[in-house]
Design an enzyme around this catalytic site. Sequence first.
Site, PDB file in Angstrom:
ATOM      1  N   LYS A 153     100.392  50.539  38.779  1.00 15.53           N
ATOM      2  CA  LYS A 153     101.837  51.152  38.311  1.00 15.53           C
ATOM      3  C   LYS A 153     101.669  51.423  36.883  1.00 15.53           C
ATOM      4  O   LYS A 153     101.653  50.701  36.044  1.00 15.53           O
ATOM      5  CB  LYS A 153     103.035  50.096  38.535  1.00 15.53           C
TER       6      LYS A 153
ATOM      7  N   GLU B  55      98.294  40.621  29.039  1.00 13.85           N
ATOM      8  CA  GLU B  55      97.867  40.966  27.819  1.00 13.85           C
ATOM      9  C   GLU B  55      98.834  41.503  27.065  1.00 13.85           C
ATOM     10  O   GLU B  55      99.484  42.682  27.463  1.00 13.85           O
ATOM     11  CB  GLU B  55      96.597  42.023  27.870  1.00 13.85           C
TER      12      GLU B  55
ATOM     13  N   CYS C  72      97.900  47.511  20.401  1.00 12.28           N
ATOM     14  CA  CYS C  72      98.311  45.889  20.364  1.00 12.28           C
ATOM     15  C   CYS C  72      97.220  45.148  19.260  1.00 12.28           C
ATOM     16  O   CYS C  72      97.461  44.174  18.715  1.00 12.28           O
ATOM     17  CB  CYS C  72      98.338  45.352  21.627  1.00 12.28           C
TER      18      CYS C  72
ATOM     19  N   GLU D 205     105.897  43.588  16.164  1.00  8.07           N
ATOM     20  CA  GLU D 205     104.799  44.422  16.172  1.00  8.07           C
ATOM     21  C   GLU D 205     105.209  45.831  15.675  1.00  8.07           C
ATOM     22  O   GLU D 205     106.400  46.638  16.226  1.00  8.07           O
ATOM     23  CB  GLU D 205     104.320  44.527  17.833  1.00  8.07           C
TER      24      GLU D 205
END
Length: 486
Positions: free
Chosen positions: A183, A259, A293, A390
């Site tokens: 996906k 993750e 990330c 982030e």
Amino acid sequence: MNSYAEIVRALGRFPLGPVVAGKTLNGDGVIEVVDPATEDVIAEVANGTVADALDAVDVAQAAMQPWAALSPRRRSDILRKAFDLMIDRSEALARLITLENGKSLPDARGEVAYAAEFFRWYSEEAVRLSGVIEQAPAGANKIMVLRQPIGVSLLITPWNFPAAMATRKIGPALAAGCSVILKPASETPLTALAIGAILAEAGVPDGVVNIVPSTRSNDISSTLLDHDLVRKVSFTGSTEVGRVLLGHAARSIVSASMELGGNAPFLVLADADVDEAVAGAMVAKLRNGGSACTAANRFIVHSSIADQFAERLAAEMATLRIGPGLDQESNVGPLVNAKTRDKVSTLVGDALAAGAKASVGGSAPDRIGYYYTPTVLTDVPRDASILSQEIFGPVAPIVAYDDLDEAIALANRTEYGLVSYVYTRDLRIGLRVAERIDSGMVGLNRPLVSDPAAPFGGTKQSGLGREGGHEGMLEFTESKYIAVEW
């Protein structure tokens, strides 16, 4: 080869909708794929449904047994062929990534090379799925441990590395003998569909790799995680979504690899070579325009060199040219969408309002496209939101420290623990700091840590499990113990 049509001609046609059992489905409605540099729609992809995803589970289950029964060498050869095809078409793939993702073309070329390596690495690992045989301590029997494919695996990938995040999951799953349902992010479905076509051409049988692009992410993931044939979920994305998926996985006891988000500290110790640290910062911060990330998120610099570091970093940032990723003169492309750009703007604006100063940048340019100007912030308050969230953009907030213990405490003052960076001339001190930082990976005098041969993953809220290396293939296996006597 800058237009979508030219790229498709160079790459070879690929499906524009869910691919289940090798057939392209019609879905329900369309996903409009937007070029972040122009805000124009470049393609429409059929929007996958829950029914499409459920069909993919049945197909994947039927295809897995013959795939797992193939010799490891045969699976290895197919993965190696997929690597060769990706390399042969690397330029077209890179341009496709840039069109739907926005990243600069050099970044996209680097991603394709990195992504292809997962197929090569796991083509080599496929023949090394070894177990053990040992004598039971009591001496009554032998302990035999086999590694078997875990089962149908749901792979959910993000938009920021549409090729690499797909191959990093597909490669080990196929090497272990699993079948998969991919996906991809609805912002970047084209790259995933192109890679699926390459795998089919390489010899992956129909039904082993099924791809369901869809905007119905929540409905599809929750339905599949409740399905008794789905035995594994591997997700790369935000911690918030990861928590939701883990909750769904718990209901059916589905093995999960996560993750998740990062908030990487970049420590510059008092003895560091400032020029090397700045050069490293430019890479660690600006890979993929900061939308990674692993991107350095907080710069923690000793007070004796903080001003010097900030001045040189700002000077380097000021030389960068923002523009369409396919423009050879552009260093920094647009962010993927308006929401991402607006989040960066809000974080910077809040920091400036709290007393931070912008040495360079500090705003979004007034132009078409989801751009944000490369920015360096100094005098950032330690409670500023930009230090705890982030950023996912080309912004470098700098905090000065006086004591090494203080620097380590600042580095660890986050719920995330994916990666950290440390710059120092003293290897002994650097290794000590690396041990004390709570993260799954550390770049010591090195701004890049990603490597298909290395275990990639984090601690705390940055995830569970590891991708890459031998460990990455083991994530798609179950250990079976057989007690045998002879």
